[in-house]
Design a protein around this motif. Structure first.
Motif, PDB file in Angstrom:
ATOM      1  N   ARG A 136      -9.387   1.231   9.802  1.00  0.00           N
ATOM      2  CA  ARG A 136     -10.733   1.198   9.232  1.00  0.00           C
ATOM      3  C   ARG A 136     -11.326  -0.204   9.302  1.00  0.00           C
ATOM      4  O   ARG A 136     -12.530  -0.389   9.546  1.00  0.00           O
ATOM      5  CB  ARG A 136     -10.693   1.686   7.787  1.00  0.00           C
ATOM      6  N   LEU A 137     -10.492  -1.210   9.102  1.00  0.00           N
ATOM      7  CA  LEU A 137     -10.961  -2.592   9.139  1.00  0.00           C
ATOM      8  C   LEU A 137     -11.403  -3.034  10.530  1.00  0.00           C
ATOM      9  O   LEU A 137     -12.339  -3.832  10.675  1.00  0.00           O
ATOM     10  CB  LEU A 137      -9.849  -3.534   8.668  1.00  0.00           C
ATOM     11  N   PHE A 174      -8.042  -6.511   3.512  1.00  0.00           N
ATOM     12  CA  PHE A 174      -7.660  -5.188   3.019  1.00  0.00           C
ATOM     13  C   PHE A 174      -8.327  -4.881   1.675  1.00  0.00           C
ATOM     14  O   PHE A 174      -8.576  -3.723   1.347  1.00  0.00           O
ATOM     15  CB  PHE A 174      -6.137  -5.080   2.888  1.00  0.00           C
ATOM     16  N   GLY A 231       0.810  -1.208   0.000  1.00  0.00           N
ATOM     17  CA  GLY A 231       0.000   0.000   0.000  1.00  0.00           C
ATOM     18  C   GLY A 231       0.837   1.250   0.000  1.00  0.00           C
ATOM     19  O   GLY A 231       2.072   1.200  -0.102  1.00  0.00           O
ATOM     20  N   TYR A 270      -5.869   1.927   6.562  1.00  0.00           N
ATOM     21  CA  TYR A 270      -6.746   0.835   6.152  1.00  0.00           C
ATOM     22  C   TYR A 270      -6.976  -0.150   7.298  1.00  0.00           C
ATOM     23  O   TYR A 270      -8.098  -0.632   7.499  1.00  0.00           O
ATOM     24  CB  TYR A 270      -6.136   0.083   4.963  1.00  0.00           C
ATOM     25  N   VAL A 305     -11.375  -2.533   1.579  1.00  0.00           N
ATOM     26  CA  VAL A 305     -11.358  -1.088   1.873  1.00  0.00           C
ATOM     27  C   VAL A 305     -10.249  -0.319   1.162  1.00  0.00           C
ATOM     28  O   VAL A 305     -10.290   0.904   1.095  1.00  0.00           O
ATOM     29  CB  VAL A 305     -11.233  -0.836   3.396  1.00  0.00           C
ATOM     30  N   ARG A 306      -9.239  -1.014   0.625  1.00  0.00           N
ATOM     31  CA  ARG A 306      -8.092  -0.290   0.097  1.00  0.00           C
ATOM     32  C   ARG A 306      -8.414   0.390  -1.233  1.00  0.00           C
ATOM     33  O   ARG A 306      -9.364   0.013  -1.930  1.00  0.00           O
ATOM     34  CB  ARG A 306      -6.893  -1.222  -0.078  1.00  0.00           C
ATOM     35  N   ASN A 307      -7.621   1.383  -1.574  1.00  0.00           N
ATOM     36  CA  ASN A 307      -7.694   2.016  -2.890  1.00  0.00           C
ATOM     37  C   ASN A 307      -6.946   1.116  -3.864  1.00  0.00           C
ATOM     38  O   ASN A 307      -5.720   1.065  -3.850  1.00  0.00           O
ATOM     39  CB  ASN A 307      -7.068   3.407  -2.829  1.00  0.00           C
ATOM     40  N   HIS A 318      -5.021   8.170  12.733  1.00  0.00           N
ATOM     41  CA  HIS A 318      -5.971   7.260  12.098  1.00  0.00           C
ATOM     42  C   HIS A 318      -6.984   6.731  13.116  1.00  0.00           C
ATOM     43  O   HIS A 318      -8.186   6.627  12.812  1.00  0.00           O
ATOM     44  CB  HIS A 318      -5.246   6.094  11.443  1.00  0.00           C
TER      45      HIS A 318
END
Length: 375
Positions: A101-102, A244, A89, A98, A247-249, A123
């Motif tokens: 967020r998870l 991951f 990432g 990330y 949610v990841r870009n 974060h």
């Protein structure tokens, strides 16, 4: 009419974990003569990396590989794990976001050390987690205290950096392996190893990549000299790595950065040369400190933390006077570690500038009328 922010976002202050050197240059109205505050690798990346990225420049019209396949395969081979145990990432910072967020919902407990890496805290706050902190012990993060606090608070995450930022201190592998055995059920151990390439042999713990109790973070920003490219990765159990993808870009990785990181992995000789240069620069910074009556903490990173011998107010004056003279450095934020300044390693010319400026900064910080003027 303003946007209808979430209640959480509306409650948060506008926070910048670090003020970048470019911002500081704009504020002072002049460029720095030495950039020794951001723990960057001032020696730069391998020439092979520069050439690979140069060749990639003409194809920047393409998106990067959303799976980072080639880089993931190379990292898996390097660490002797399955590619399913690797997530790549946008630097460790992006991956930490990330991860939080998870795992973290509003009100969830998260444990870290008081004064440890602030971007992790940023974060956690951004997703509504509640931070619980333990103090450093003898300028080291305290693994036993962290695990005790995690158990007490039933924490979702417990964060520890080894080697540590901002102090540069470290624990040996056995200490981290013992800490892992104390991770409470339901808690994930977040082990940040951004600086491990600079550390002595026996620092990185032996951890099975399939172990669901831990996630380990590594980066190309430090020893490989690619901070601007933003390439980080984590080693974790297959299920967590797969999560991951929720949610990841998926196109967050710059194509040239992926290519540069792969070239960096292939140039082991350059990595060894960099670690040798960093070790020599650490010794030089320690000598500069001693020449000025200060003491340097032992470091396993690409920076040296220098004890200014007084309190945080004095260290802040030393920092301000150093920056005023064109040398960018930083310092720990929390007492008692804020008695120190922190100086990144770099080329001789930049360390020459620091050596020239430090006596002037100390004299100004100790000038009559200053409170707590140090030794």
């Amino acid at each position: 009419m303003s946007p209808r922010y979430t209640a959480l976002v509306a409650s948060l202050p506008a926070t910048v974990p670090f003020v970048g050197p470019e911002t500081a240059e704009r504020e002072r109205g002049a460029p720095f003569i030495a950039r020794l505050g951001a723990n960057e690798n001032g020696f730069g990346p391998s020439p092979r990396v520069i050439e690979a990225m140069r060749q990639a420049a003409g194809e920047q019209w393409k998106y990067g590989d959303a799976q980072s396949h080639d880089l993931k395969q190379a990292l898996a081979q390097k660490h002797g794990v399955s590619p399913d145990n690797i997530i790549i990432g946008e630097g460790i910072d992006g991956l930490l976001g990330y991860l939080v967020r998870l795992v973290v919902e509003p009100g969830d407990a998260v444990v870290t050390s008081e004064g440890a890496y602030p971007t992790f805290n940023y974060h956690v706050a951004g997703f509504g987690g509640v931070l619980h902190k333990v103090p450093y012990r003898d300028d080291h993060e305290d693994p036993a205290a962290l695990m005790d606090k995690a158990r007490e608070m039933q924490a979702k995450l417990v964060y520890l950096a080894n080697p540590d930022n901002p102090m540069g201190t470290w624990h040996d592998a056995a200490t981290l392996e013992a800490a892992l055995e104390r991770v409470p059920e339901g808690t994930l151990f977040v082990l940040d190893e951004a600086y491990v390439d600079f550390a002595p042999d026996g620092t990185a713990p032996r951890i099975d990549a399939r172990d669901e109790r831990v996630i380990r973070f590594r980066t190309f920003s430090k020893a490989y000299g690619l901070a601007g490219a933003r390439v980080g990765y984590a080693i974790a159990a297959k299920g967590l790595v797969a999560a991951f993808d929720k949610v990841r870009n998926h196109f967050g990785m710059n194509r040239a950065a992926q290519i540069g990181a792969l070239a960096a992995l292939e140039d082991a000789a350059y990595l060894q040369d960099i670690t040798n240069k960093v070790a020599a620069a650490r010794d030089r910074i320690a000598r500069i400190a001693a020449d000025n009556g200060l003491s340097a903490l032992p470091s396993a990173t690409n920076f040296v933390t220098i004890d200014c011998g007084a309190d945080g107010d004095f260290a802040r004056r030393v920092l301000a006077e150093t920056v005023k003279r064109g040398v960018f450095i930083r310092m720990p934020f929390v007492a008692p570690q804020d008695r120190c300044i922190r100086v990144s390693t770099g080329p001789e010319a930049e360390l020459d500038a620091f050596a020239r400026v430090l006596p002037e900064a100390l004299a100004a910080a100790r000038a009559p009328g200053q409170v707590g003027t140090g030794g």
